[in-house]
Design a protein around this motif. Structure first.
Motif, PDB file in Angstrom:
ATOM      1  N   PHE A 154       0.828  -1.211   0.000  1.00 13.37           N
ATOM      2  CA  PHE A 154       0.000   0.000   0.000  1.00 13.37           C
ATOM      3  C   PHE A 154       0.865   1.266   0.000  1.00 13.37           C
ATOM      4  CE2 PHE A 154      -2.154   3.458   2.210  1.00 13.37           C
ATOM      5  CZ  PHE A 154      -3.362   3.516   1.531  1.00 13.37           C
ATOM      6  N   GLN A 155       0.526   2.174  -0.886  1.00 15.66           N
ATOM      7  CA  GLN A 155       1.164   3.487  -0.944  1.00 15.66           C
ATOM      8  C   GLN A 155       0.100   4.528  -1.258  1.00 15.66           C
ATOM      9  OE1 GLN A 155       4.164   3.145  -4.024  1.00 15.66           O
ATOM     10  NE2 GLN A 155       5.722   2.504  -2.551  1.00 15.66           N
ATOM     11  N   HIS A 156       0.235   5.695  -0.649  1.00 11.09           N
ATOM     12  CA  HIS A 156      -0.719   6.766  -0.945  1.00 11.09           C
ATOM     13  C   HIS A 156      -0.019   8.121  -0.866  1.00 11.09           C
ATOM     14  CE1 HIS A 156      -4.503   8.888  -1.294  1.00 11.09           C
ATOM     15  NE2 HIS A 156      -4.152   9.634  -0.270  1.00 11.09           N
ATOM     16  N   GLY A 157      -0.242   8.931  -1.910  1.00 13.03           N
ATOM     17  CA  GLY A 157       0.304  10.286  -1.920  1.00 13.03           C
ATOM     18  C   GLY A 157       1.814  10.339  -1.963  1.00 13.03           C
ATOM     19  N   MET A 158       2.429   9.369  -2.613  1.00 12.59           N
ATOM     20  CA  MET A 158       3.885   9.307  -2.626  1.00 12.59           C
ATOM     21  C   MET A 158       4.466  10.414  -3.512  1.00 12.59           C
ATOM     22  SD  MET A 158       4.306   6.832  -0.583  1.00 12.59           S
ATOM     23  CE  MET A 158       6.087   6.695  -0.717  1.00 12.59           C
ATOM     24  N   THR A 159       5.569  10.995  -3.083  1.00 13.19           N
ATOM     25  CA  THR A 159       6.324  11.973  -3.878  1.00 13.19           C
ATOM     26  C   THR A 159       7.789  11.602  -3.850  1.00 13.19           C
ATOM     27  OG1 THR A 159       6.553  13.440  -1.964  1.00 13.19           O
ATOM     28  CG2 THR A 159       4.691  13.866  -3.446  1.00 13.19           C
ATOM     29  N   TYR A 160       8.474  11.935  -4.946  1.00 14.74           N
ATOM     30  CA  TYR A 160       9.879  11.551  -5.095  1.00 14.74           C
ATOM     31  C   TYR A 160      10.674  12.736  -5.636  1.00 14.74           C
ATOM     32  CZ  TYR A 160       7.678   6.952  -4.953  1.00 14.74           C
ATOM     33  OH  TYR A 160       6.926   5.867  -4.591  1.00 14.74           O
ATOM     34  N   ARG A 161      11.936  12.715  -5.380  1.00 14.47           N
ATOM     35  CA  ARG A 161      12.832  13.736  -5.937  1.00 14.47           C
ATOM     36  C   ARG A 161      13.983  13.042  -6.663  1.00 14.47           C
ATOM     37  NH1 ARG A 161      14.806  19.069  -2.834  1.00 14.47           N
ATOM     38  NH2 ARG A 161      12.666  19.569  -3.486  1.00 14.47           N
ATOM     39  N   SER A 162      14.169  13.485  -7.929  1.00 12.49           N
ATOM     40  CA  SER A 162      15.345  13.073  -8.693  1.00 12.49           C
ATOM     41  C   SER A 162      16.392  14.162  -8.511  1.00 12.49           C
ATOM     42  CB  SER A 162      15.002  12.943 -10.178  1.00 12.49           C
ATOM     43  OG  SER A 162      13.941  12.052 -10.384  1.00 12.49           O
ATOM     44  N   GLU A 163      17.570  13.778  -8.073  1.00  8.90           N
ATOM     45  CA  GLU A 163      18.590  14.777  -7.772  1.00  8.90           C
ATOM     46  C   GLU A 163      19.924  14.371  -8.391  1.00  8.90           C
ATOM     47  OE1 GLU A 163      19.826  17.505  -3.918  1.00  8.90           O
ATOM     48  OE2 GLU A 163      18.663  15.657  -3.668  1.00  8.90           O
ATOM     49  N   SER A 177       8.357   8.218 -13.027  1.00  6.25           N
ATOM     50  CA  SER A 177       8.655   9.543 -13.575  1.00  6.25           C
ATOM     51  C   SER A 177       9.997  10.049 -13.058  1.00  6.25           C
ATOM     52  CB  SER A 177       7.546  10.531 -13.206  1.00  6.25           C
ATOM     53  OG  SER A 177       7.867  11.838 -13.593  1.00  6.25           O
ATOM     54  N   ALA A 178      10.261   9.801 -11.782  1.00  5.37           N
ATOM     55  CA  ALA A 178      11.515  10.254 -11.189  1.00  5.37           C
ATOM     56  C   ALA A 178      12.707   9.571 -11.841  1.00  5.37           C
ATOM     57  CB  ALA A 178      11.497   9.980  -9.689  1.00  5.37           C
ATOM     58  N   VAL A 179      12.593   8.289 -12.123  1.00 10.54           N
ATOM     59  CA  VAL A 179      13.687   7.550 -12.760  1.00 10.54           C
ATOM     60  C   VAL A 179      13.876   8.024 -14.199  1.00 10.54           C
ATOM     61  CG1 VAL A 179      14.439   5.278 -13.546  1.00 10.54           C
ATOM     62  CG2 VAL A 179      13.432   5.532 -11.272  1.00 10.54           C
ATOM     63  N   CYS A 180      12.748   8.261 -14.892  1.00  7.28           N
ATOM     64  CA  CYS A 180      12.835   8.716 -16.283  1.00  7.28           C
ATOM     65  C   CYS A 180      13.536  10.072 -16.394  1.00  7.28           C
ATOM     66  CB  CYS A 180      11.436   8.808 -16.891  1.00  7.28           C
ATOM     67  SG  CYS A 180      10.729   7.206 -17.293  1.00  7.28           S
ATOM     68  N   TRP A 181      13.326  10.917 -15.424  1.00  3.65           N
ATOM     69  CA  TRP A 181      13.979  12.240 -15.463  1.00  3.65           C
ATOM     70  C   TRP A 181      15.498  12.081 -15.516  1.00  3.65           C
ATOM     71  CZ3 TRP A 181      17.419  14.900 -12.305  1.00  3.65           C
ATOM     72  CH2 TRP A 181      17.563  16.279 -12.567  1.00  3.65           C
ATOM     73  N   VAL A 197      17.396   8.854  -6.755  1.00  3.63           N
ATOM     74  CA  VAL A 197      15.964   9.076  -6.521  1.00  3.63           C
ATOM     75  C   VAL A 197      15.652   8.694  -5.082  1.00  3.63           C
ATOM     76  CG1 VAL A 197      13.621   8.416  -7.162  1.00  3.63           C
ATOM     77  CG2 VAL A 197      15.389   8.620  -8.934  1.00  3.63           C
ATOM     78  N   HIS A 198      14.926   9.538  -4.366  1.00  3.58           N
ATOM     79  CA  HIS A 198      14.528   9.211  -2.994  1.00  3.58           C
ATOM     80  C   HIS A 198      13.126   9.743  -2.710  1.00  3.58           C
ATOM     81  CE1 HIS A 198      16.671  13.124  -2.806  1.00  3.58           C
ATOM     82  NE2 HIS A 198      15.744  13.444  -1.933  1.00  3.58           N
ATOM     83  N   GLU A 199      12.468   9.092  -1.752  1.00  7.29           N
ATOM     84  CA  GLU A 199      11.120   9.505  -1.360  1.00  7.29           C
ATOM     85  C   GLU A 199      11.192  10.822  -0.598  1.00  7.29           C
ATOM     86  OE1 GLU A 199       9.251   6.507   0.947  1.00  7.29           O
ATOM     87  OE2 GLU A 199       9.386   4.955  -0.612  1.00  7.29           O
ATOM     88  N   THR A 200      10.212  11.672  -0.845  1.00  2.00           N
ATOM     89  CA  THR A 200      10.131  12.932  -0.104  1.00  2.00           C
ATOM     90  C   THR A 200       8.813  13.077   0.647  1.00  2.00           C
ATOM     91  OG1 THR A 200       9.306  14.027  -2.112  1.00  2.00           O
ATOM     92  CG2 THR A 200      11.678  14.153  -1.668  1.00  2.00           C
ATOM     93  N   GLY A 201       7.897  12.147   0.450  1.00  2.07           N
ATOM     94  CA  GLY A 201       6.620  12.246   1.140  1.00  2.07           C
ATOM     95  C   GLY A 201       5.733  11.076   0.785  1.00  2.07           C
ATOM     96  N   GLY A 202       4.556  11.043   1.434  1.00  2.00           N
ATOM     97  CA  GLY A 202       3.611   9.961   1.183  1.00  2.00           C
ATOM     98  C   GLY A 202       3.470   9.044   2.381  1.00  2.00           C
ATOM     99  N   PHE A 203       2.606   8.042   2.235  1.00  2.00           N
ATOM    100  CA  PHE A 203       2.291   7.153   3.352  1.00  2.00           C
ATOM    101  C   PHE A 203       2.426   5.703   2.917  1.00  2.00           C
ATOM    102  CE2 PHE A 203      -0.396   4.490   5.918  1.00  2.00           C
ATOM    103  CZ  PHE A 203      -0.237   4.971   7.201  1.00  2.00           C
ATOM    104  N   THR A 204       3.142   4.928   3.713  1.00  2.00           N
ATOM    105  CA  THR A 204       3.220   3.473   3.570  1.00  2.00           C
ATOM    106  C   THR A 204       3.160   2.867   4.966  1.00  2.00           C
ATOM    107  OG1 THR A 204       5.635   3.453   3.698  1.00  2.00           O
ATOM    108  CG2 THR A 204       4.658   3.621   1.485  1.00  2.00           C
ATOM    109  N   PHE A 205       2.892   1.586   5.030  1.00  2.00           N
ATOM    110  CA  PHE A 205       2.918   0.870   6.313  1.00  2.00           C
ATOM    111  C   PHE A 205       4.292   0.230   6.476  1.00  2.00           C
ATOM    112  CE2 PHE A 205      -1.635   0.855   5.208  1.00  2.00           C
ATOM    113  CZ  PHE A 205      -2.155   1.413   6.366  1.00  2.00           C
ATOM    114  N   ASP A 206       5.009   0.631   7.529  1.00  2.00           N
ATOM    115  CA  ASP A 206       6.365   0.136   7.753  1.00  2.00           C
ATOM    116  C   ASP A 206       6.363  -1.145   8.586  1.00  2.00           C
ATOM    117  OD1 ASP A 206       7.429   2.329   6.410  1.00  2.00           O
ATOM    118  OD2 ASP A 206       7.488   3.552   8.237  1.00  2.00           O
ATOM    119  N   ASP A 207       7.364  -1.983   8.345  1.00  2.00           N
ATOM    120  CA  ASP A 207       7.605  -3.189   9.159  1.00  2.00           C
ATOM    121  C   ASP A 207       6.375  -4.076   9.264  1.00  2.00           C
ATOM    122  OD1 ASP A 207      10.184  -2.184   9.686  1.00  2.00           O
ATOM    123  OD2 ASP A 207       9.409  -0.974  11.344  1.00  2.00           O
TER     124      ASP A 207
END
Length: 253
Positions: A154-163, A177-181, A197-207
């Motif tokens: 499950f993922q919701h509202g995920m955001t990523y940054r390509s740097e 999209s982040a990888v394609c950039w 590429v790394h996550e900058t926001g969003g919600f997942t269930f950890d562990d």
């Protein structure tokens, strides 16, 4: 004691209220006790031998083994302790896992707990509760393995940054999209242009796979309380000298 255990304890007491015990064998730590409760059609058998105890009957068979200085006679050990199905399950010869079952209510409770934490701490993405409601409505949530896969993915509202190592960056709403950039739109050559590429926001269930989402089987818990009842009835019969009356009658030719 949980409400569930209390309900099962009451059920066992009700079923065995008219239980009649028979002492088939009573030789030191070697015992064979049987009980029948006519009104509820409940049957119960308790067999003991050194370091071992078997309880069987209408609600299944469970074999306990406990090696220790105080467990040569398993009844002596059980007389000193309160009914504790969670602890007793660890003494089963088949292991605790043999009496565990999927507890969807517990899984949903953990899910709601983590969503509430995100909302309380003000980092929950917009629409999170609605997305989780859709997750919980999925029929596959009734199956443990499928449920854990759905929750883990499950993922919701995920955001990523390509740097890029050159200092350029761009934010994205999908990992693809982040990888394609980096691979297409910012394609450069040389060591000075390494994109991560790394996550900058969003919600997942950890562990998720560390979550405890099992409960003890109803019949096992029932037999734990029935066993305690049987021990008390056996002791009371011996205390008042009624053991011989409960012994099987000898047939003479």
């Amino acid at each position: 004691m949980s409400d569930r255990y209390t309900d099962i304890q009451k059920r066992a007491a009700y079923d065995l209220i008219d239980g009649i015990m028979r002492i088939q064998q009573d030789t030191g730590v070697y015992r064979h006790l049987t009980c029948g409760a006519p009104a509820s059609w409940t049957r119960l058998t308790v067999i003991t031998w050194p370091y071992n105890l078997l309880v069987a009957g209408s609600h299944g068979s469970f074999h306990f083994e406990r090696q220790g200085d105080d467990t040569l006679d398993m009844l002596d050990w059980l007389r000193r302790v309160r009914v504790d199905p969670a602890h007793w399950a660890g003494k089963l010869t088949n292991g605790r896992h043999s009496v565990e079952e999927y507890d969807r209510d517990r899984l949903e409770g953990l899910i709601h707990e983590r969503v509430s934490e995100a909302v309380r701490d003000d980092w929950a993405p917009v629409g999170l509760r609605e997305a989780v409601s859709e997750l919980l409505a999925d029929d596959w949530m009734d199956d443990q393995q499928s449920a854990m896969r759905l929750v883990g993915e499950f993922q919701h509202g995920m955001t990523y940054r390509s740097e890029c190592s050159c200092g350029a960056f761009e934010d994205h709403r999908s990992y693809t999209s982040a990888v394609c950039w980096g691979n297409v739109f910012h394609k450069q050559s040389g060591d000075d242009h390494k994109v991560t590429v790394h996550e900058t926001g969003g919600f997942t269930f950890d562990d998720v796979f560390d979550w405890q989402i099992s409960k003890l089987d109803y019949h096992f818990v029932y037999q734990c309380y029935a066993l305690k009842w049987a021990i008390a009835r056996y002791d009371r019969m011996n205390r008042y000298g009624l053991g011989s009356l409960a012994a099987p009658k000898q047939v003479t030719s």
